[in-house]
Design a protein around this motif. Structure first.
Motif, short mmCIF file in Angstrom:
data_model
loop_
_atom_site.label_atom_id
_atom_site.label_comp_id
_atom_site.label_asym_id
_atom_site.label_seq_id
_atom_site.Cartn_x
_atom_site.Cartn_y
_atom_site.Cartn_z
N GLU A 24 -42.56 -38.02 7.83
CA GLU A 24 -43.96 -38.22 7.46
C GLU A 24 -44.60 -39.39 8.20
OE1 GLU A 24 -41.74 -35.96 4.63
OE2 GLU A 24 -41.42 -38.00 5.34
N GLN A 25 -43.77 -40.25 8.81
CA GLN A 25 -44.29 -41.44 9.49
C GLN A 25 -44.47 -41.20 10.99
OE1 GLN A 25 -41.11 -43.87 8.12
NE2 GLN A 25 -42.27 -44.72 6.42
N VAL A 26 -44.24 -39.95 11.41
CA VAL A 26 -44.47 -39.58 12.81
C VAL A 26 -45.77 -38.79 12.87
CG1 VAL A 26 -43.57 -38.34 14.80
CG2 VAL A 26 -41.99 -39.49 13.24
N ILE A 27 -46.75 -39.33 13.56
CA ILE A 27 -48.08 -38.71 13.63
C ILE A 27 -48.38 -38.41 15.09
CG2 ILE A 27 -50.53 -39.00 13.12
CD1 ILE A 27 -49.66 -41.05 10.96
N ASP A 28 -48.55 -37.11 15.38
CA ASP A 28 -48.81 -36.68 16.76
C ASP A 28 -47.77 -37.24 17.73
OD1 ASP A 28 -51.08 -35.30 15.94
OD2 ASP A 28 -52.35 -37.07 16.19
N GLY A 29 -46.51 -37.26 17.27
CA GLY A 29 -45.42 -37.71 18.13
C GLY A 29 -45.29 -39.20 18.28
N LYS A 30 -46.10 -39.97 17.52
CA LYS A 30 -46.10 -41.43 17.67
C LYS A 30 -45.81 -42.10 16.33
CE LYS A 30 -49.32 -41.60 21.58
NZ LYS A 30 -49.28 -40.15 21.85
N GLY A 31 -45.25 -43.30 16.41
CA GLY A 31 -44.98 -44.08 15.21
C GLY A 31 -46.27 -44.42 14.49
N TRP A 32 -46.28 -44.23 13.17
CA TRP A 32 -47.51 -44.39 12.39
C TRP A 32 -48.05 -45.82 12.46
CZ3 TRP A 32 -48.13 -47.31 7.77
CH2 TRP A 32 -46.97 -47.96 7.35
N ARG A 33 -47.16 -46.80 12.65
CA ARG A 33 -47.63 -48.18 12.67
C ARG A 33 -47.79 -48.71 14.10
NH1 ARG A 33 -45.59 -53.01 13.33
NH2 ARG A 33 -46.62 -54.79 12.32
N SER A 34 -46.77 -48.49 14.95
CA SER A 34 -46.80 -49.07 16.28
C SER A 34 -47.61 -48.25 17.27
CB SER A 34 -45.37 -49.21 16.82
OG SER A 34 -44.83 -47.93 17.11
N GLY A 35 -47.73 -46.94 17.02
CA GLY A 35 -48.39 -46.06 17.97
C GLY A 35 -47.51 -45.71 19.16
N ALA A 36 -46.24 -46.12 19.14
CA ALA A 36 -45.33 -45.86 20.25
C ALA A 36 -44.85 -44.41 20.20
CB ALA A 36 -44.13 -46.80 20.18
N GLN A 37 -44.57 -43.84 21.38
CA GLN A 37 -44.02 -42.50 21.47
C GLN A 37 -42.64 -42.49 20.82
OE1 GLN A 37 -45.71 -39.81 23.02
NE2 GLN A 37 -44.13 -38.59 22.01
N VAL A 38 -42.47 -41.63 19.82
CA VAL A 38 -41.21 -41.57 19.08
C VAL A 38 -40.15 -40.88 19.92
CG1 VAL A 38 -40.11 -40.52 17.07
CG2 VAL A 38 -42.28 -41.69 16.81
N GLU A 39 -38.92 -41.37 19.82
CA GLU A 39 -37.80 -40.78 20.53
C GLU A 39 -36.83 -40.16 19.53
OE1 GLU A 39 -36.02 -44.00 22.57
OE2 GLU A 39 -37.74 -44.38 23.91
N ARG A 40 -36.08 -39.17 20.00
CA ARG A 40 -34.95 -38.68 19.21
C ARG A 40 -33.74 -39.50 19.59
NH1 ARG A 40 -35.34 -32.11 19.93
NH2 ARG A 40 -37.57 -31.92 19.56
N ARG A 41 -33.03 -39.97 18.58
CA ARG A 41 -31.87 -40.81 18.86
C ARG A 41 -30.77 -40.47 17.87
NH1 ARG A 41 -32.24 -47.26 19.87
NH2 ARG A 41 -33.41 -46.43 21.65
N LYS A 42 -29.54 -40.56 18.32
CA LYS A 42 -28.39 -40.36 17.46
C LYS A 42 -27.97 -41.70 16.86
CE LYS A 42 -26.80 -35.98 17.97
NZ LYS A 42 -26.30 -35.12 16.90
N LEU A 43 -27.87 -41.74 15.53
CA LEU A 43 -27.40 -42.94 14.85
C LEU A 43 -26.38 -42.55 13.79
CD1 LEU A 43 -30.61 -45.07 14.12
CD2 LEU A 43 -28.90 -45.45 15.90
N SER A 44 -25.43 -43.43 13.55
CA SER A 44 -24.51 -43.23 12.45
C SER A 44 -25.20 -43.64 11.16
CB SER A 44 -23.23 -44.05 12.66
OG SER A 44 -22.48 -43.52 13.72
N GLN A 45 -25.23 -42.72 10.21
CA GLN A 45 -25.96 -42.98 8.97
C GLN A 45 -25.15 -42.51 7.77
OE1 GLN A 45 -30.41 -42.94 9.23
NE2 GLN A 45 -29.97 -41.06 10.33
N TRP A 46 -25.52 -43.04 6.61
CA TRP A 46 -24.88 -42.64 5.36
C TRP A 46 -25.65 -41.48 4.75
CZ3 TRP A 46 -20.20 -44.35 4.26
CH2 TRP A 46 -19.77 -45.54 4.85
#
Length: 853
Positions: A171-193
């Motif tokens: 929900e925080q990705v708007i038109d492919g960009k970060g809702w706060r920074s406006g930066a182009q969002v990337e897909r990234r692999k992270l280890s998560q719980w």
């Protein structure tokens, strides 16, 4: 105390709030033998100010809580704060303050605002999710789930904001960009719980059938989100452009993925396949990229898009042709090109799909871009088999066509036929799949509950020993640099491995805030110091009898809370499966929007009418009136309840919130509406302070009172607060019109009790003036005589030759002869008869007299 004149809320509100606190009116007693009633509104985020949406939500819950208490129930009606989350961290970065101080000052301000409205809340049970006393117990529950096999860690593809250096929710990705920074969002692999919510998919689906006090739309939304579907998992064998292929990446890929597994809910469309597509991080795609720079560049480019379903649906469909072919399982001579495609995610299904462009819009767009075949395999009838597909894909309903042995079958018949053949020939199996994915609870933020794990190079992830809980957030952090400051706090990071004793590091991810709100209702019910809750005490209150909140939480919050409760039940912590017996989703509070000539949003208090009745701003410049929309800070159409309470009192605000609209629908804020509510408050006060007198009875008023008691109770039970308000308006009018009598005096006392859940300060002031015993908040709800609920008068329709000529009031149960005589005595009927004698008179008791002339 005000004895005469106008009701003064500025004095009364404070007085009675103090009296309620002194009498501990709203403190819930777990040991009480009374029937329990647990009323709960979704707790707020402490943004700093409550808004009218809060006021409406909490007023509804407050009415029900006060009503249940007057009915003789032991009521639990608590309040707390959903205090962790990104807004506080953003405030820290933008304003140079610490999230903790910002949050706690907001809590203090909002607590004062809620208390000013006189809500009947048990403040002794107040919790804030940012308190270590709360989140330490949450960490313990997480470890319980970990020990119960319901927690695991894995690599997962996420939305990564490279400027804020954090994972973003979809929900925080708007038109492919970060809702706060406006930066182009990337897909990234992270280890998560992750929490294994998928282990409960069937339970969560089946449980929806027991929630008959939930809105149908919410149950359907959850059902669709879980998304159980029957389908076929099968394998495409792969081939290259010859054994001695000149392209080395093809042979490398074939060695890595000699088969491509797919899952489909539409095996009936298998003869419509035009291509096979794999996700950019599919093993086959990775194998190709290791040898082919163009493929590697394409995959890297794909990572610069969001992972949301909406992003994938709306983004341009792009692909990389691998040179590999998939052999159609029903015709090995039929070879389908294999593509790497940006719209396929490894996280969903198998990370590969077969494309049927004629009957899937996403596949249609891809096939159109790359000039791939678009074959119709479903038509409305066999005669339409050759009808071309138009400008967009068709949904695929009707009969199967152009599909060899499936032709003429229904969609369901064809689906079963393909699955049967796949199982017989060994290339596929029937499978149940779910849209639901396991819950990734890791967030790369500071202001959240620290995940209680330690990472050791020798032992791997190790739980924090329970005696070391809570793992408390460090206060000495800096937000000068983007990203999670926990990763830079070396003093906090260092830990000893609980297994080997060697040097280790703390987990720096914090919990998704939905974890905090997935069990807070249990902590409200039971708050021991040394445990998250006491099982027996919690079970005395749970499930919540009535939960109230916005429909925007219909899926994730409610689903996660249902899962968490069931997970705790599975590991033996509690014997409750469903946390919320009843759910009500209230409508929003809306307001007009205004802009100046430059398009800047204006607040309502910045707009006025000039001498010509036109809207202007403070400088007299023209103002453009916009649509009525949900109150929001961004459009500046919010109304601060503080000044309204200052001017009109808490009860007028509460009354307006309940009166103008069915509670499930949106309520438009209006100055006229709040002023009308304030006038009603004064009307009731005038009745209560008017001189009494008169000893006679008033049978009509007595019937009205008893019917109102029954109707108001029924309306509150059904959460139809506007109907209760309408009944009370009618009763006030009836009392105002009645002559002085003992019945009128009694009616006023009953009225005061009936308004007490909605306008409690006014009710207490009136009750005190009338000499009532104790507090009306602790009084019994009025009773009614069922015999007085039956109307003793009916309206008779009188027809002459089938046409309505008159309507007459008559006693209920009037005999046929009496009804006929009453009708014939009507002047309108006599004019129609013109001295003649009726040939026949038909009487339908209590309804109709038809005279045949």
């Amino acid at each position: 105390m005000t004895q005469t004149g106008r009701f003064d809320p500025a004095v009364a509100d404070t007085r009675w709030q103090t009296r309620w606190d002194d009498a501990r009116c709203f403190i819930a007693d777990t040991d009480s033998s009374k029937p329990k009633a647990y009323v709960l509104e979704m707790f707020p985020y402490p943004s700093g100010r409550i808004h009218m949406g809060h006021v409406r939500n909490y007023t509804m819950g407050d009415v029900l809580a006060r009503y249940r208490r007057m009915q003789g129930c032991e009521v639990l009606h608590p309040m707390g704060w959903d205090a962790f989350g990104m807004p506080a961290e953003n405030a820290a970065m933008e304003r140079g303050v610490h999230p903790d101080g910002w949050t706690r000052s907001n809590i203090a301000a909002m607590r004062d605002q809620l208390k000013r409205l006189g809500f009947a809340l048990d403040w002794s049970r107040e919790i804030a999710t940012c308190d270590p006393e709360y989140y330490g117990h949450e960490q313990a529950l997480f470890l319980d789930l970990y020990e119960g096999g319901l927690v695991y860690r894995k690599e997962s593809e996420v939305n990564w904001d490279p400027v804020d250096m954090t994972v973003l929710a979809n929900e925080q990705v708007i038109d492919g960009k970060g809702w706060r920074s406006g930066a182009q969002v990337e897909r990234r692999k992270l280890s998560q719980w992750f929490l294994k919510i998928t282990d409960f998919a069937d339970e969560l689906l089946e449980g929806l059938g027991t929630l008959d006090h939930w809105p149908d739309k919410v149950r359907l939304m959850q059902e669709n989100w879980i998304g159980r579907s029957d389908g076929l998992r099968f394998r495409f064998k792969t081939a290259g452009e010859g054994a001695e292929c000149e392209y080395p990446w093809i042979q490398a890929a074939l060695r890595e993925a000699p088969e491509i597994a797919v899952f489909t809910t539409r095996p009936d469309t298998i003869f419509g396949a035009s291509f096979v597509a794999v996700a950019p991080d599919h093993p086959l795609a990775r194998a190709i990229a290791s040898e082919n720079p163009d493929a590697a560049a394409f995959i890297e480019d794909c990572k610069r898009g969001g992972t949301t379903a909406a992003e994938l649906e709306t983004a341009e469909k792009r692909g990389f042709l691998t040179g590999i072919e998939a052999l159609h399982p029903l015709d090995p001579e039929w070879k389908l090109p294999v593509w790497i495609a940006n719209f396929v995610l490894m996280e969903y299904g198998t990370g590969a799909v077969f494309g049927v462009p004629a009957h899937d819009q996403r596949d249609y767009e891809f096939a159109s871009k790359y000039d791939l075949p678009i074959r119709r395999v479903v038509a409305s009838s066999a005669e339409d088999a050759d009808t071309p597909i138009g400008d967009e894909a068709e949904p695929g309903e009707g009969v199967i066509v152009n599909s060899q042995f499936l032709d003429g079958l229904s969609v369901e018949e064809a689906r079963d036929a393909v699955i049967r053949r796949a199982e017989e020939n060994g290339w596929g199996d029937r499978e149940v799949a779910y849209r639901l994915r396991d819950w990734g609870v890791s967030r790369q933020r500071y202001w959240g509950t620290p995940i209680p794990m330690i990472h050791c190079d020798r032992c791997g992830p190790v739980p924090v020993p329970r005696e070391q809980l809570p793992v408390v957030l460090p206060q000495d952090v800096s937000f000068d640099t983007p990203g999670n400051p926990l990763t830079r706090n070396e003093a906090w990071l260092k830990a000893d491995c609980p297994k080997c004793g060697g040097g280790a590091r703390r987990e720096t991810d914090t919990f998704d805030t939905f974890v905090d709100s997935s069990w807070y209702f249990i902590r409200f019910a039971s708050q021991p110091i040394d445990a998250p809750f006491d099982k027996a005490a919690a079970e005395k209150w749970l499930p919540v009898d009535q939960y109230i909140g916005g429909v925007e939480h219909a899926i994730l919050h409610l689903l996660y809370a249902r899962f968490w409760t069931r997970a705790l039940k599975r590991i033996g912590k509690i014997d409750v499966a469903e946390p919320f017996r009843g759910l009500f989703t209230q409508g929003m509070v809306t307001h007009e929007t205004f802009r100046d000539a430059a398009g800047k949003w204006l607040a309502p208090d910045e707009v006025r009418k000039n001498g010509d009745g036109k809207l202007v701003d403070a400088a007299g410049a023209p103002v453009i009136r916009g649509r009525v929309e949900k109150m929001s800070k961004s459009k500046r159409n919010t109304v601060d309840p503080g000044p309204i309470v200052d001017k009109h009192g808490a009860d007028a605000v509460r009354w307006f919130m309940l009166s103008d609209s069915p509670p499930e629908r949106d309520l438009e804020w209006s100055v006229a509406g709040i002023e009308g509510a304030a006038r009603f408050v004064q009307r009731v006060w005038k009745l209560a302070t008017a001189p009494g007198g008169g000893d006679g009875a008033d049978a009509a008023l007595e019937r009205k009172v008893h019917r109102t008691v029954a109707a108001v109770g029924e309306a509150i039970d059904g959460l139809q607060f506007n109907k209760a308000v309408a009944q009370l308006y009618e009763l006030v009018s009836a009392i105002e019109k009645a002559a002085p009598s003992s019945t009128r005096t009694s009616a006023v006392r009953t009225l005061v009790k009936l308004i007490a859940p909605m306008a409690p300060h006014l009710a207490e002031e009136c009750w005190s003036h009338l000499g009532g015993d104790g507090l009306v908040a602790q009084a019994d709800w009025p009773t009614f005589d069922e015999t007085l609920l039956v109307e003793d008068q009916v309206t008779l329709a009188v027809q002459v030759n089938g046409k309505l000529r008159d309507t007459l009031n008559a006693p209920r149960g009037l005999g046929r002869e009496e009804a006929e005589a009453l009708a014939l005595a009507s002047e309108k009927v006599q004019r129609q008869l013109d001295g003649g004698t009726p040939r026949k008179v038909i009487v339908v008791p209590d309804r109709l007299v038809n005279i045949v002339a």
